[in-house]
Write an enzyme that holds these catalytic residues in place. Structure first.
Site, mmCIF file in Angstrom:
data_model
loop_
_atom_site.group_PDB
_atom_site.id
_atom_site.type_symbol
_atom_site.label_atom_id
_atom_site.label_comp_id
_atom_site.label_asym_id
_atom_site.label_seq_id
_atom_site.Cartn_x
_atom_site.Cartn_y
_atom_site.Cartn_z
ATOM 1 N N LYS A 86 -0.851 29.615 94.542
ATOM 2 C CA LYS A 86 -0.001 30.587 93.866
ATOM 3 C C LYS A 86 1.445 30.460 94.369
ATOM 4 O O LYS A 86 1.695 29.804 95.392
ATOM 5 C CB LYS A 86 -0.554 31.990 94.131
ATOM 6 N N TYR A 126 -6.261 36.293 84.224
ATOM 7 C CA TYR A 126 -6.677 37.502 84.951
ATOM 8 C C TYR A 126 -7.112 38.612 83.989
ATOM 9 O O TYR A 126 -7.051 39.793 84.330
ATOM 10 C CB TYR A 126 -5.533 37.982 85.852
ATOM 11 N N ASN A 191 -2.139 36.428 98.487
ATOM 12 C CA ASN A 191 -3.221 35.705 99.189
ATOM 13 C C ASN A 191 -3.210 34.200 98.903
ATOM 14 O O ASN A 191 -4.183 33.491 99.179
ATOM 15 C CB ASN A 191 -4.587 36.339 98.909
ATOM 16 N N HIS A 194 -6.007 30.549 94.587
ATOM 17 C CA HIS A 194 -7.098 30.995 93.713
ATOM 18 C C HIS A 194 -8.153 29.896 93.617
ATOM 19 O O HIS A 194 -7.825 28.709 93.601
ATOM 20 C CB HIS A 194 -6.569 31.280 92.296
ATOM 21 N N GLU A 205 -11.672 28.368 83.179
ATOM 22 C CA GLU A 205 -10.343 28.214 83.788
ATOM 23 C C GLU A 205 -9.814 26.781 83.662
ATOM 24 O O GLU A 205 -8.628 26.574 83.404
ATOM 25 C CB GLU A 205 -10.407 28.659 85.252
HETATM 26 N N1 ATP Z 1 -5.943 45.596 95.474
HETATM 27 C C1 ATP Z 1 -5.162 44.606 95.074
HETATM 28 N N2 ATP Z 1 -3.832 44.704 95.150
HETATM 29 C C2 ATP Z 1 -3.043 43.704 94.737
HETATM 30 N N3 ATP Z 1 -3.494 42.553 94.233
HETATM 31 C C3 ATP Z 1 -4.808 42.398 94.151
HETATM 32 C C4 ATP Z 1 -5.722 43.418 94.554
HETATM 33 N N4 ATP Z 1 -6.997 42.972 94.345
HETATM 34 C C5 ATP Z 1 -6.859 41.741 93.821
HETATM 35 N N5 ATP Z 1 -5.571 41.393 93.716
HETATM 36 C C6 ATP Z 1 -5.036 40.130 93.209
HETATM 37 O O1 ATP Z 1 -5.788 39.740 92.085
HETATM 38 C C7 ATP Z 1 -6.349 38.464 92.311
HETATM 39 C C8 ATP Z 1 -7.678 38.377 91.594
HETATM 40 O O2 ATP Z 1 -8.558 39.292 92.153
HETATM 41 P P1 ATP Z 1 -10.118 39.024 92.132
HETATM 42 O O3 ATP Z 1 -10.767 40.324 92.444
HETATM 43 O O4 ATP Z 1 -10.462 38.313 90.884
HETATM 44 O O5 ATP Z 1 -10.298 38.127 93.432
HETATM 45 P P2 ATP Z 1 -10.435 36.560 93.609
HETATM 46 O O6 ATP Z 1 -11.320 36.003 92.563
HETATM 47 O O7 ATP Z 1 -10.796 36.265 95.029
HETATM 48 O O8 ATP Z 1 -8.962 36.081 93.460
HETATM 49 P P3 ATP Z 1 -8.469 34.832 92.685
HETATM 50 O O9 ATP Z 1 -8.993 35.031 91.292
HETATM 51 O O10 ATP Z 1 -6.968 34.879 92.780
HETATM 52 O O11 ATP Z 1 -9.097 33.686 93.418
HETATM 53 C C9 ATP Z 1 -6.442 38.369 93.836
HETATM 54 O O12 ATP Z 1 -6.494 37.047 94.308
HETATM 55 C C10 ATP Z 1 -5.160 39.041 94.239
HETATM 56 O O13 ATP Z 1 -4.060 38.145 94.096
#
Ligand code: ATP
Length: 230
Positions: A86, A126, A191, A194, A205
């Site tokens: 990201k 997303y 974080n 992804h 995806e």
């Molecule tokens: N509470 C939160 N506050 C801010 N951003 C969040 C929060 N929870 C999730 N995100 C963001 O949304 C993304 C997608 O969340 P998801 O729950 O799908 O987790 P993930 O599958 O581990 O992440 P990713 O899809 O980015 O790998 C997270 O990686 C993070 O960047």
């Protein structure tokens, strides 16, 4: 296979034995005895035949279904996963670190590009989080253009599950030390990376971020040192 061969041998053995027995009996025995021998042979053959019947039934079973194959490879076999560094990961100079971790594990990079995703792409990626309060912020952080996203497809056995382990838990404060998020990040909103969380997500995806011709089929020259089961 071994069992089938054993059964064939058994069956032909009995046929051979019963023919010889009946032939010898025909030369030496009266009709009543001959009928008895023939009956016995028939009974023995019947017993062996019934032993071999389950094998015969096996042959009638429908062929096992072909494994599911999509843009994410072969489910449960050589799979492909979508990994994206990201914008915060790019800003922090993590590109080589991420690639290094997947390469050293034994995975193969089959697609890569730097892209500032259009809003529609980030929103679709997303889409399942649309109702969450952080969704608008997440989409604008992905699409700001202050740094591109490094979009990649990695290939290998179990790469979807292993990729998630290499990356670590979504919330960096829950991510194990040794994982990318565990080692480099402290905020769920930043974080860094992804990774697809299932074969189905990877299929969607990869299709969303890459055209089929942007994903390369190529073989490791040293595949036997990475993938052989012996
Ligand atoms: N509470 C939160 N506050 C801010 N951003 C969040 C929060 N929870 C999730 N995100 C963001 O949304 C993304 C997608 O969340 P998801 O729950 O799908 O987790 P993930 O599958 O581990 O992440 P990713 O899809 O980015 O790998 C997270 O990686 C993070 O960047």
């Amino acid at each position: 296979m071994l069992f089938t061969r054993m059964a064939t041998t058994l069956r032909s053995g009995v046929r051979f034995a019963s023919t010889r027995t009946a032939g010898a009996a025909a030369r030496a025995a009266p009709i009543g005895v001959m009928a008895g021998v023939a009956g016995l042979a028939a009974v023995s053959y019947g017993v062996i035949s019934s032993v071999s019947n389950p094998i015969h039934n096996d042959a009638k079973k429908p062929a096992p279904e072909a494994p599911l194959k999509t843009a994410a490879g072969v489910k449960g076999g050589v799979e492909r996963t979508f990994i994206a560094i990201k914008p915060d990961g790019v800003q922090r100079g993590m590109i080589s670190e991420v690639i290094h971790r997947f390469e050293r594990k034994g995975y193969k990079l089959v697609a890569i590009k730097a892209i500032v995703p259009p809003k529609a792409l980030a929103e679709e990626h997303y889409g399942d989080l649309k109702a969450r309060p952080f969704y608008p912020g997440l989409v604008s952080y992905m699409t700001s253009g202050k740094a591109p996203v490094i979009a990649m497809v990695w290939e290998g056995v179990d790469v979807i599950r292993q990729g998630r382990r290499i990356i670590g838990a979504t919330n960096p404060l829950d991510a194990e030390p040794g994982s990318i998020r565990g080692d480099y990040t402290i905020s769920v909103g930043r974080n860094a990376i992804h990774g697809s969380d299932s074969f189905e997500s990877a299929t969607i995806e990869i299709g969303l971020w890459f055209k089929p011709e942007e994903v390369y089929n190529w073989q490791f020259a040293h595949a036997e040192w990475i993938e052989s089961k012996n």
